[in-house]
Design a protein around this motif. Structure first.
Motif, mmCIF file in Angstrom:
data_model
loop_
_atom_site.group_PDB
_atom_site.id
_atom_site.type_symbol
_atom_site.label_atom_id
_atom_site.label_comp_id
_atom_site.label_asym_id
_atom_site.label_seq_id
_atom_site.Cartn_x
_atom_site.Cartn_y
_atom_site.Cartn_z
ATOM 1 N N UNK A 83 0.817 -1.219 0.000
ATOM 2 C CA UNK A 83 0.000 0.000 0.000
ATOM 3 C C UNK A 83 0.851 1.270 0.000
ATOM 4 N N UNK A 84 2.131 1.120 0.264
ATOM 5 C CA UNK A 84 3.000 2.298 0.262
ATOM 6 C C UNK A 84 3.936 2.348 -0.925
ATOM 7 N N UNK A 85 3.669 1.532 -1.956
ATOM 8 C CA UNK A 85 4.589 1.526 -3.105
ATOM 9 C C UNK A 85 4.518 2.850 -3.857
ATOM 10 N N UNK A 86 3.379 3.481 -3.861
ATOM 11 C CA UNK A 86 3.216 4.795 -4.489
ATOM 12 C C UNK A 86 3.414 4.745 -5.995
ATOM 13 N N UNK A 87 2.933 3.683 -6.625
ATOM 14 C CA UNK A 87 2.904 3.744 -8.080
ATOM 15 C C UNK A 87 1.445 3.875 -8.507
ATOM 16 N N UNK B 93 12.077 -2.915 -1.588
ATOM 17 C CA UNK B 93 12.998 -2.289 -2.540
ATOM 18 C C UNK B 93 12.239 -1.335 -3.464
ATOM 19 N N UNK B 94 11.075 -1.785 -3.930
ATOM 20 C CA UNK B 94 10.242 -0.933 -4.797
ATOM 21 C C UNK B 94 9.857 0.346 -4.080
ATOM 22 N N UNK B 95 9.457 0.177 -2.808
ATOM 23 C CA UNK B 95 9.042 1.355 -2.047
ATOM 24 C C UNK B 95 10.197 2.344 -1.941
ATOM 25 N N UNK B 96 11.382 1.823 -1.624
ATOM 26 C CA UNK B 96 12.513 2.732 -1.453
ATOM 27 C C UNK B 96 12.892 3.400 -2.768
ATOM 28 N N UNK B 97 12.781 2.640 -3.873
ATOM 29 C CA UNK B 97 13.091 3.226 -5.172
ATOM 30 C C UNK B 97 12.124 4.370 -5.464
ATOM 31 N N UNK B 98 10.870 4.102 -5.188
ATOM 32 C CA UNK B 98 9.874 5.144 -5.435
ATOM 33 C C UNK B 98 10.055 6.330 -4.502
ATOM 34 N N UNK B 99 10.455 6.037 -3.277
ATOM 35 C CA UNK B 99 10.681 7.141 -2.339
ATOM 36 C C UNK B 99 11.782 8.049 -2.863
ATOM 37 N N UNK B 100 12.878 7.441 -3.322
ATOM 38 C CA UNK B 100 13.974 8.298 -3.780
ATOM 39 C C UNK B 100 13.583 9.042 -5.061
#
Lengths: 370, 497
Positions: B282-286, B362-369
């Motif tokens: 829910x926090x992937x933000x895509x 990993x996806x979440x962190x990629x999207x965060x950056x």
């Protein structure tokens, strides 16, 4: 009148001497006697047992004053102590079966192994250690059988009476109880007298105490720790461990190693403690055996040292070790005999009893020292 | 997504709440370490070798000690009496009475001691016909004996016979059996008391927080979203684990308690794993619209598959023991293979789960950056929304990692501590194993309470915009990352050219 009074006096003196004799224990009377056949037999006799422990304990040969008191207090422990002493003696004979000194029991001697133990030698240190170990072993075992009344429970800090102790934290292990009781019982005879500094008695006392401790620790320290996992679905998230008593053969083997590496000791300058004699050797730890004097010559009979000599001992012709005829017979040579050996063979093996065997006969050569 | 309490809480309040929860956590460890005794204790009993007389078919019980009831016993199977009287192997019964005497008193089991697990050790004398090891005894491994899920009775009498059948070859060549030891492991009453007290205290607290959380959600105009529902189920699983059923064992014989506890724990951990996956998802933000369980079927299938494998294993071990306490799946070859295959399957499921989880994080962190770079160019509402998402995620990430690290650390400490035997160590008062159990249990309680409090929908500082505008923005926002990445790719290509 006068004559009669003298007579009475004499009687009093005789009675006094008799009383004194029964209380003064010979310095080398040993409690090991309990392990010799007949030593603890008294306990098997139910009739005497009912009379109470008091007369019984003074009947036992070889107990010191303090040990007699302990016997009266814990008379149910005495058969275990007898078994422990027996274990020690048997193991000593097994370990030394190929040695010039072979742990011979001298029948009728209250010190069991005869005057040879009076010398503060390696052999004396071994006998003390192995018999102390025997008591720890036997007491711990009896505790686990639920045989002794006083085997302790946990030393938990909170609840104080036994029932709540047990429910709260369970009971502790019994090897520790065996160790403590053996320490009280075995060491009490050494601590009964005070000896001046630098005296031979003090050094012997310290040597005995040290070796007794080494023997007791050999049981405790070589106990194997076994564990069982019983967490969620039997996983190891929860594991409970306990101690398995080592077999007495293992203890004997370890102590024999300690015997081979025993440390010769002497007094320190103040005459209060034992220190190693030669600085090149390691300091003795609590598990090491210490001795004070060199062993006597066990080759020939010597009433002074108590050595029995090796005449008549069997030896192994082909061996280069201590059991070899050359070393065992101290170069005196040997005689060879033929002996018919009757053995059980082709036994049908069931786990207990009723082993049906055939007897097989064979003729073997026996070599006996001159 | 609406704002949660965590975002609207002031730093002061957050720190205060954090310290409160930390103190609670510390007190759990201390209760376990200082008050409770070791979780379980052991009792080693040496069998008394009773002699049975008369017909072999007769059902008879032998009691190892006592006055008149004490059986006729021998000290050793190689003593003279055995040969003199011609005693046969079939006449010897190894008799055990649990618990045995201590300090001159006959102890009895208490229902507080919950369970009894026994192991058997055989002392078999060395025989030159079977040379395996030198020495006078074989080094035999332990045999599992039986497991009781409840200690309902005061005493247990065990009689073991080793009958010989020469024609069928039963018990024929096992060596000279000198002794049988039974090692009984029971839970400590003190530990149960502490454990049940913790549960009894935590159950209403978690329940209250759970009700508060659900009421907050009910107050919202929209229906609860997936994350909220998952969090709510996690709270229910926690309450289920907290439910102090142990009180009942004091009155009723409940041999299935061990299994129920295992299952309750299993449900909770399965729920926790599901929660992490859904939270990360829910926090992937895509741009993908999730908020539905079926988007997570792969991940949840791994969890459910792994758990059902363990459940089957549990049923076939502890479940069968309900009818036959002597049963163990490990004693037969087929059973061992079956058990191992279930455990391996569960292990594979766990591995794939962690791969999924790591990939998601990993996806979440990629999207965060990716978001970070575009943050300054966003409108304030949008920025606030994304900052909120990132903050929520990071907070959970840190607290979860903290909990996991604490669990692992304490597990290692208690395991290291267990294997060593301390000789007459009087000053040691800290029970690491108990501290591990109460501590970890308390920690997950604190974790769940913390999550329910922090991630409940907030009433304060409701966004100024209506839901529609925020939705509109969300839709707009979802296009942003792809644009930037294509721009970046273009730039990179240009640079390469």
């Amino acid at each position: 009148m006068i004559k009669l009074k003298k007579c009475l006096d004499l009687q009093v003196v005789i009675i006094l001497i008799w009383v004194l004799q029964s209380f003064v224990v010979n310095a080398m009377d040993m409690w090991w006697n309990l392990g010799v056949v007949g030593g603890a037999e008294v306990w098997r006799n139910q009739k005497v047992y009912i009379l109470g422990a008091q007369p019984m304990c003074s009947q036992l040969k070889g107990l010191s004053l303090g040990q007699t008191k302990l016997c009266q207090m814990y008379h149910d422990h005495m058969p275990s102590i007898g078994r422990g002493a027996q274990l020690g003696i048997r193991e000593c004979q097994y370990q030394f079966r190929f040695r010039r000194w072979n742990c011979t029991i001298i029948q009728g001697d209250s010190s069991v192994f005869g005057p040879v133990i009076e010398i503060a030698s390696r052999e004396a240190s071994f006998t003390h250690a192995i018999s102390a170990a025997g008591v720890v072993h036997a007491i711990s075992r009896s505790c686990r059988e639920g045989e002794l009344a006083s085997c302790g429970c946990s030393r938990a800090l909170r609840p104080k009476d036994l029932d709540r102790d047990w429910i709260w934290g369970g009971c502790g292990d019994n090897i520790e109880y065996g160790y403590r009781f053996a320490r009280a019982f075995v060491d009490v005879r050494e601590r009964e007298k005070n000896h001046p500094r630098h005296s031979a008695e003090l050094s012997r006392m310290m040597m005995n105490l040290h070796n007794n401790e080494a023997g007791r620790r050999s049981v405790y320290n070589y106990a194997k720790v076994a564990c069982k996992c019983h967490g969620v679905s039997g996983s190891c998230s929860l594991k409970t461990c306990w101690q398995q008593l080592p077999t007495f053969r293992e203890i004997g083997d370890r102590l024999k190693e300690r015997y081979d590496g025993a440390v010769e000791s002497k007094f320190n300058k103040r005459g209060t403690k034992l220190v190693r004699k030669y600085k090149k050797y390691n300091k003795p730890t609590k598990e090491d055996l210490v001795y004070l004097d060199e062993s006597p010559d066990y080759c020939v009979v010597n009433p002074k040292t108590g050595s029995l000599g090796t005449v008549g001992r069997e030896c192994n012709k082909g061996s280069d070790g201590m059991d070899g005829c050359n070393l065992m017979c101290c170069g005196r040579g040997y005689n060879t005999f033929k002996r018919k050996l009757v053995e059980r063979c082709n036994c049908r093996f069931v786990w207990c009893c009723q082993v049906k065997c055939k007897t097989c006969e064979s003729i073997v050569d026996i070599h006996v020292c001159k | 997504m609406a704002g949660v309490v965590l975002e609207t809480l002031s730093w002061k309040k957050l720190i205060a709440l954090g310290i409160l929860l930390l103190l609670l956590l510390l007190s759990f460890f201390l209760i376990g370490g200082l008050v409770a005794p070791n979780p379980s204790n052991v009792m080693v009993v040496l069998g008394t070798k009773c002699l049975r007389k008369g017909s072999h078919m007769q059902e008879e019980w032998f009691i190892p000690f006592g006055g008149n009831e004490k059986c006729d016993s021998i000290n050793s199977v190689d003593e003279d009496r055995v040969y003199d009287e011609g005693i046969s192997a079939n006449q010897i019964v190894f008799s055990f009475w649990l618990p045995y005497m201590r300090d001159g008193k006959q102890l009895d089991f208490s229902r507080w001691q919950q369970m009894l697990l026994t192991v058997m050790q055989l002392d078999i004398q060395y025989d030159p016909k079977f040379p395996m090891v030198k020495g006078n005894q074989y080094n035999c491994s332990l045999l599992a004996f039986f497991e009781l899920g409840s200690l309902h009775y005061d005493y247990y009498l065990i009689n073991v016979r080793v009958p010989v059948e020469p024609y069928k070859g039963i018990n024929m060549e096992i060596g000279s059996l000198m002794d049988i030891w039974v090692i009984g492991i029971h839970q400590n009453g003190g530990f149960t008391k502490v454990w049940v007290s913790i549960k009894t205290a935590m159950f209403p607290i978690v329940l209250a927080v759970l009700i508060w959380f659900w009421r907050r959600i009910m107050m919202l105009t929209r229906p609860p979203n997936l994350l909220e529902r998952t969090l709510f189920s996690l709270g229910i699983a926690m309450s289920l684990l907290n439910l102090p059923l142990e009180w009942l064992t004091l009155a009723v014989d409940m041999p299935f308690m061990l299994m129920i506890n295992d299952i309750r724990q299993g449900i909770f951990y399965a729920m926790l794993l599901c929660f992490w996956i859904i939270f990360a998802g829910e926090h992937i933000m895509d741009q993908v619209e999730r908020n539905r369980l079926k988007h997570y079927w792969k991940h949840l299938a791994a969890v459910i598959f792994g758990c059902s494998c363990l459940f089957i294993f549990e049923l076939s071990e502890r479940g069968v023991r309900l009818t036959n306490p002597f049963f163990s799946i490990w004693i037969t070859d087929v059973g061992t293979k079956l058990a191992l295959s279930f455990i391996i399957l569960a292990g594979i499921a766990a591995c794939s789960y962690f791969l999924f989880l790591c990939y998601m994080i990993f996806q979440v962190f990629r999207n965060i950056s990716a978001k970070r770079t575009t943050l300054p160019s966003m409108s304030s509402a949008r920025r606030k929304f994304y900052l909120g998402v990132i903050y929520r995620f990071k907070f959970l990430m840190i607290s979860t990692l903290f909990c996991a690290a604490l669990t692992v650390c304490f597990f290692i400490i208690s395991q290291l501590n267990e294997g060593q035997w301390k000789f007459m160590d009087q000053d040691l008062n800290l029970e690491y194993t108990s501290a591990f159990f109460t501590g970890v249990f308390g920690m997950w309680n604190v974790y769940v309470i913390g999550l329910l409090c922090m991630y409940a929908p907030s009433h304060k500082n409701k966004p100024m915009e209506t839901d529609e505008t925020s939705n509109e923005e969300e839709v707009q926002l979802t296009h942003l990352p792809s644009e930037t990445s294509s721009v970046q790719a273009f730039a990179a290509k240009a640079a390469a050219d």
